[in-house]
Scaffold this active site. Structure first.
Site, short mmCIF file in Angstrom:
data_model
loop_
_atom_site.label_atom_id
_atom_site.label_comp_id
_atom_site.label_asym_id
_atom_site.label_seq_id
_atom_site.Cartn_x
_atom_site.Cartn_y
_atom_site.Cartn_z
N ALA A 69 -0.25 3.41 3.28
CA ALA A 69 -1.30 2.41 3.49
C ALA A 69 -2.64 3.14 3.42
O ALA A 69 -2.71 4.35 3.68
CB ALA A 69 -1.13 1.76 4.85
N GLY A 112 3.55 3.67 3.66
CA GLY A 112 3.66 2.40 2.93
C GLY A 112 4.11 2.61 1.49
O GLY A 112 4.71 1.71 0.89
N GLU A 115 7.71 2.74 1.71
CA GLU A 115 8.16 1.37 2.00
C GLU A 115 8.10 0.50 0.74
O GLU A 115 8.98 -0.32 0.51
CB GLU A 115 7.30 0.79 3.13
N GLU A 135 3.80 8.20 9.47
CA GLU A 135 2.93 7.42 10.36
C GLU A 135 2.85 8.00 11.76
O GLU A 135 1.83 7.90 12.44
CB GLU A 135 3.41 5.96 10.43
#
Ligand code: CAA
Length: 261
Positions: A69, A112, A115, A135
């Site tokens: 992210a 992310g 992911e 994270e």
């Protein structure tokens, strides 16, 4: 489909039924900001509606598939901002995409980014790829399905180690763990993913769609329910023209011509 309106993606014209989508934020190692996820959602909307697209290959650069992210954007978002985050809808959109998606991963595939790769149906990785959920190093945890999809892909012990230490694993470890189906030399990752996608694109689209749905169903249901779903899907396909074509072509010793009916 034209890619002129896309600022964070390069969207190729469909070829052999396959659309290549390249994440293109090199200045941020393809970090997934809201704009990128929104553009990806729009591309998938169009790809779902297009008969010319039967499979999608998603890739990044040689240095990074995606480094997670966008941390700079994340820093500006408070609790209410996270609750109202439009990115959730974009992730949902990716989850709902009914056609096969192959991730061609080179370099960093983190947070992310990992992911996103796990939203794909198949991951093909260059031997230099690094998969991780870092994270925890930021005082947070995966928030786009990482704990759940990683668990299902690699099992509890490896998932725990990755999520709790934040340490990345190599492409080889990812393949041994079941996260990745194939490893290639980095320069051939996209080419190989396109070839696998083109092979899928030649199959009967309805069979591909239901087979994908059936496998995904198995990820979040018990065996008996999954088998019931599979049986229903199998039965539905008995009513399709492509099934008749597939069987006729076999008997006539020719290649089938599937048209999605
Ligand atoms: N968000 C925003 N920008 C990022 C980024 C990210 N996730 N990752 C890298 N960048 C930017 C860097 O800030 C840098 O930009 P500047 O030159 O403007 O400073 C540029 O990309 C290049 O990065 P580095 O200089 O750090 O490159 P490196 O080769 O030294 O290190 C790296 C590469 C190890 C991947 C390192 O960039 C890194 O650790 N990135 C963050 C990885 C991470 O923590 N990801 C998880 C994010 S949180 C998340 O994903 C939540 C979720 O589940 C939804």
């Amino acid at each position: 489909m034209s890619d002129t309106s896309m600022q964070t993606l390069i969207v190729g014209a469909p070829s052999n039924g396959v659309q290549l989508v390249t994440l293109n934020r090199p200045e941020a190692l393809n970090a997934l900001n809201t704009q990128l996820l929104g553009e990806l959602s729009a591309v998938l909307d169009a790809a779902e509606a297009s008969d010319d697209v039967r499979a999608v290959v998603l890739t990044g650069s040689s240095r990074a598939f995606a480094a997670g992210a966008d941390i700079k954007e994340m820093a500006e978002r408070d609790l209410v901002g996270i609750l109202n985050d439009p990115r959730q809808q974009h992730w949902q959109r990716i989850t709902r995409f009914p056609k096969p998606v192959i991730a061609a991963v080179n370099g960093f595939c983190l947070g992310g980014g990992c992911e996103l790769a796990m939203h794909a149906d198949i991951i093909i990785a260059g031997e230099d790829a690094r998969f991780g959920q870092p994270e925890i190093n930021l005082g947070i945890m995966p928030g786009a399905g990482g704990t759940q999809r990683l668990l299902r892909a690699v099992g509890k012990s490896m998932a725990m180690q990755m999520v709790l230490t934040g340490d990345a694993i190599s492409a080889r470890q990812a393949q041994q763990s079941g996260l990745v189906s194939e490893i290639t030399q980095p320069e051939f990752t996209v080419e190989r993913a396109l070839a696998v996608a083109a092979s899928i694109a030649r199959k009967a689209p309805l069979a591909v769609r239901l087979a994908k749905e059936s496998v995904l169903k198995g990820m979040d249901t018990d065996l008996a329910s999954g088998l019931r779903f599979e049986r229903h899907a199998f039965t539905v396909l008995a009513g399709t023209a492509d099934r008749n074509e597939g069987i006729a072509a076999f008997q006539e010793k020719r290649k089938p011509e599937f048209n999605g009916q």
